[in-house]
Scaffold this motif. Structure first.
Motif, mmCIF file in Angstrom:
data_model
loop_
_atom_site.group_PDB
_atom_site.id
_atom_site.type_symbol
_atom_site.label_atom_id
_atom_site.label_comp_id
_atom_site.label_asym_id
_atom_site.label_seq_id
_atom_site.Cartn_x
_atom_site.Cartn_y
_atom_site.Cartn_z
ATOM 1 N N PRO A 11 -62.740 -4.298 -15.034
ATOM 2 C CA PRO A 11 -61.937 -4.991 -14.526
ATOM 3 C C PRO A 11 -60.734 -5.351 -15.576
ATOM 4 C CG PRO A 11 -63.736 -6.307 -14.785
ATOM 5 C CD PRO A 11 -64.391 -5.100 -15.364
ATOM 6 N N ASP A 12 -59.638 -5.844 -15.293
ATOM 7 C CA ASP A 12 -58.725 -6.395 -16.364
ATOM 8 C C ASP A 12 -59.245 -7.704 -16.790
ATOM 9 O OD1 ASP A 12 -57.255 -4.211 -16.122
ATOM 10 O OD2 ASP A 12 -55.925 -5.030 -14.330
ATOM 11 N N SER A 13 -59.568 -8.540 -15.592
ATOM 12 C CA SER A 13 -60.059 -9.683 -16.030
ATOM 13 C C SER A 13 -61.133 -10.242 -15.124
ATOM 14 C CB SER A 13 -58.887 -10.717 -16.092
ATOM 15 O OG SER A 13 -58.144 -10.784 -14.755
ATOM 16 N N GLY A 14 -61.982 -11.316 -15.441
ATOM 17 C CA GLY A 14 -62.814 -11.884 -14.517
ATOM 18 C C GLY A 14 -64.353 -11.467 -15.146
ATOM 19 N N GLU A 15 -65.251 -12.157 -14.220
ATOM 20 C CA GLU A 15 -66.826 -12.125 -15.025
ATOM 21 C C GLU A 15 -67.517 -11.347 -13.762
ATOM 22 O OE1 GLU A 15 -68.366 -15.463 -16.674
ATOM 23 O OE2 GLU A 15 -66.471 -16.458 -16.580
ATOM 24 N N VAL A 16 -68.463 -10.645 -14.262
ATOM 25 C CA VAL A 16 -69.393 -9.877 -13.539
ATOM 26 C C VAL A 16 -70.654 -10.188 -13.649
ATOM 27 C CG1 VAL A 16 -70.082 -7.691 -12.322
ATOM 28 C CG2 VAL A 16 -67.710 -8.091 -12.900
ATOM 29 N N SER A 17 -71.604 -10.515 -12.997
ATOM 30 C CA SER A 17 -72.973 -10.604 -13.406
ATOM 31 C C SER A 17 -73.915 -9.965 -12.322
ATOM 32 C CB SER A 17 -73.391 -12.194 -13.347
ATOM 33 O OG SER A 17 -75.064 -12.482 -13.363
ATOM 34 N N VAL A 18 -74.727 -8.754 -12.791
ATOM 35 C CA VAL A 18 -75.669 -8.274 -11.843
ATOM 36 C C VAL A 18 -77.038 -8.452 -12.268
ATOM 37 C CG1 VAL A 18 -76.240 -5.908 -11.149
ATOM 38 C CG2 VAL A 18 -73.824 -6.438 -11.494
ATOM 39 N N PHE A 19 -77.871 -9.012 -11.773
ATOM 40 C CA PHE A 19 -79.141 -9.428 -11.842
ATOM 41 C C PHE A 19 -79.161 -10.166 -13.120
ATOM 42 C CE2 PHE A 19 -80.202 -5.294 -9.737
ATOM 43 C CZ PHE A 19 -80.566 -6.022 -8.640
ATOM 44 N N GLY A 20 -77.937 -11.124 -13.354
ATOM 45 C CA GLY A 20 -77.903 -11.949 -14.439
ATOM 46 C C GLY A 20 -77.515 -11.007 -15.873
ATOM 47 N N LEU A 21 -77.326 -9.888 -15.925
ATOM 48 C CA LEU A 21 -76.887 -9.198 -16.688
ATOM 49 C C LEU A 21 -75.100 -8.773 -16.818
ATOM 50 C CD1 LEU A 21 -79.467 -6.303 -16.245
ATOM 51 C CD2 LEU A 21 -79.346 -8.063 -18.254
ATOM 52 N N ASP A 22 -74.717 -8.520 -17.906
ATOM 53 C CA ASP A 22 -73.291 -8.521 -18.044
ATOM 54 C C ASP A 22 -72.925 -6.996 -18.435
ATOM 55 O OD1 ASP A 22 -70.651 -8.639 -18.726
ATOM 56 O OD2 ASP A 22 -70.687 -10.079 -20.619
ATOM 57 N N PRO A 23 -72.241 -6.277 -17.486
ATOM 58 C CA PRO A 23 -71.820 -4.759 -17.684
ATOM 59 C C PRO A 23 -70.844 -4.747 -18.730
ATOM 60 C CG PRO A 23 -70.778 -5.788 -15.521
ATOM 61 C CD PRO A 23 -71.782 -6.815 -16.080
ATOM 62 N N HIS A 24 -70.211 -5.953 -19.221
ATOM 63 C CA HIS A 24 -69.308 -5.671 -20.431
ATOM 64 C C HIS A 24 -70.233 -5.442 -21.722
ATOM 65 C CE1 HIS A 24 -65.520 -5.702 -22.141
ATOM 66 N NE2 HIS A 24 -65.826 -6.530 -23.132
ATOM 67 N N ASP A 25 -71.341 -5.514 -21.872
ATOM 68 C CA ASP A 25 -72.245 -5.639 -22.767
ATOM 69 C C ASP A 25 -73.053 -4.271 -22.798
ATOM 70 O OD1 ASP A 25 -74.155 -7.350 -25.014
ATOM 71 O OD2 ASP A 25 -75.272 -5.873 -23.610
ATOM 72 N N LYS A 26 -73.015 -3.473 -23.879
ATOM 73 C CA LYS A 26 -73.456 -2.172 -24.007
ATOM 74 C C LYS A 26 -74.834 -1.889 -23.410
ATOM 75 C CE LYS A 26 -73.362 2.254 -26.264
ATOM 76 N NZ LYS A 26 -73.269 2.814 -27.742
ATOM 77 N N ALA A 27 -75.605 -2.973 -23.978
ATOM 78 C CA ALA A 27 -77.167 -2.692 -23.795
ATOM 79 C C ALA A 27 -77.649 -3.411 -22.245
ATOM 80 C CB ALA A 27 -78.028 -3.576 -24.781
ATOM 81 N N ARG A 78 -75.425 -3.185 -19.984
ATOM 82 C CA ARG A 78 -74.712 -2.312 -18.907
ATOM 83 C C ARG A 78 -75.919 -1.177 -18.790
ATOM 84 N NH1 ARG A 78 -70.256 -1.513 -21.329
ATOM 85 N NH2 ARG A 78 -70.618 0.282 -22.573
ATOM 86 N N VAL A 79 -76.511 -0.677 -19.866
ATOM 87 C CA VAL A 79 -77.576 0.437 -19.526
ATOM 88 C C VAL A 79 -78.828 -0.249 -18.919
ATOM 89 C CG1 VAL A 79 -79.352 1.668 -20.855
ATOM 90 C CG2 VAL A 79 -77.016 1.577 -21.817
ATOM 91 N N ALA A 80 -79.191 -1.544 -18.856
ATOM 92 C CA ALA A 80 -80.274 -1.950 -18.125
ATOM 93 C C ALA A 80 -79.709 -2.087 -16.698
ATOM 94 C CB ALA A 80 -80.338 -3.299 -18.719
ATOM 95 N N ILE A 81 -78.492 -2.339 -16.326
ATOM 96 C CA ILE A 81 -78.042 -2.523 -14.789
ATOM 97 C C ILE A 81 -78.335 -1.012 -14.309
ATOM 98 C CG2 ILE A 81 -76.105 -2.700 -13.300
ATOM 99 C CD1 ILE A 81 -75.170 -4.957 -15.353
ATOM 100 N N ARG A 82 -77.853 -0.057 -15.022
ATOM 101 C CA ARG A 82 -77.642 1.483 -14.635
ATOM 102 C C ARG A 82 -79.058 1.953 -14.476
ATOM 103 N NH1 ARG A 82 -73.115 4.104 -18.735
ATOM 104 N NH2 ARG A 82 -71.196 2.943 -17.538
#
Ligand code: ADP
Ligand code: MG
Length: 289
Positions: free
Chosen positions: A60-76, A78-82
């Motif tokens: 996104p351009d802005s805003g926050e996303v949390s997937v199972f408490g994980l942040d897709p913006h953070d590389k590690a 993001r891998v855990a989400i995938r």
């Protein structure tokens, strides 16, 4: 802002995404719980943009996303989400010369199912679940659109994901295949979080206990299908003649004019609204043509 990451599988706050001057997502907030959530909206509403961000494919351009408490913006993270994700993109770039089984196996390798026997069993499982086992040796270029869509669903099921994101999974399916898809979604083991997009209100009524309506990049409704239908209570009526004050009118099979609008005419017969009526009324109020 901090997110309370323990309350929901997916949380989104203030999410925005532009393409040039188009606001594909405009300050979207939403919370998604376990079970099936339907994202309902017309073409161009921003469904694919939203789902691709949740699937960590775009940002996104802005805003926050949390997937199972994980942040897709953070590389590690993001891998855990995938690793916990199954994704059916709206346009899956198929390798047309692959056979059905070879393609699913290839995705299984990408999904790090490294053990050969485990992988073979998993490929067989998802092909059976989608009714593609009989076509395992067929080349993708020889499949019909509906079969290709099932192949897309099959690869998304690999590894029993905790989060299943399906962008227009029923597009191109005939009525019987849509019924099979409904069966499949409602019988997945392990209670995964499922988000699916559609522009068809009857998919929502049939399979989604929760629905989010997206219009012009904004969330216009979040609740149950019954609540969405309820938003049109008193706004749907039938009459012998067409009522030009209505937003929408059409002549039904019973030869009566059915209307959706703000104010029923005198003597009109108020009828119980459907999920589609609720959706159409919201769309009309939002200026969707
Ligand atoms: N890659 C892109 N480049 C330019 N505009 C885009 C792109 N992707 C989407 N859009 C625009 O963003 C809006 C939302 O699109 P999309 O997320 O695909 O909606 P939906 O999936 O609901 O049909 C539309 O107006 C669309 O034209
Ligand atoms: Mg789309």
């Amino acid at each position: 802002m901090t997110l309370d990451v323990h309350t929901a599988a997916v949380q989104v706050r203030g999410l925005s995404r532009r393409y040039g001057t188009t606001r594909a997502l405009d300050n979207v907030d939403l919370t998604v719980e376990r079970g099936v959530t339907g994202l309902l909206g017309p073409n161009g509403a921003g469904k694919t943009t939203l789902l691709s961000i949740l699937a960590t494919v775009s940002e996104p351009d802005s805003g926050e996303v949390s997937v199972f408490g994980l942040d897709p913006h953070d590389k590690a993270e993001r891998v855990a989400i995938r690793r916990r994700l199954g994704y059916l993109p709206q346009e899956l770039g198929y390798h047309r010369h692959f056979t059905v089984a070879a393609f699913v196996e290839y995705v299984a390798i990408l999904k790090e199912i490294v053990d050969r026997r485990q992988r073979a069993a998993e490929v067989a499982r998802v092909l059976a679940a989608t009714g593609l086992d009989r076509y395992a040796r067929k080349r993708i270029r020889a499949l019909s659109g509906g079969m290709r869509q099932r192949l897309g669903i099959a690869q998304a099921l690999l590894g029993r994901p905790d989060l299943l994101i399906l962008d227009e999974p029923t597009a191109g399916l005939d009525p019987e295949q849509r019924l099979r898809f409904r069966e499949l979604v409602s019988s997945l083991p392990g209670d995964p979080v499922i988000m699916l997009s559609t522009h068809q209100a009857d998919d929502i009524a049939a399979i989604c206990p929760r629905v989010i309506v997206l219009l012009h990049g904004q969330v216009r409704f979040a609740g149950t299908p019954a609540e969405l239908a309820g938003t049109a209570t008193g706004h749907v009526w039938t009459a012998d003649a067409r009522d030009t004050s209505a937003h929408l009118s059409w002549r039904g099979g019973d030869n009566l004019w059915r209307h959706i609008g703000e104010q029923p005419s005198a003597g009109a017969q108020i009828v119980a609204p459907t999920v589609e009526d609720g959706y159409l009324l919201l769309s009309q109020r939002a200026g969707v043509r």
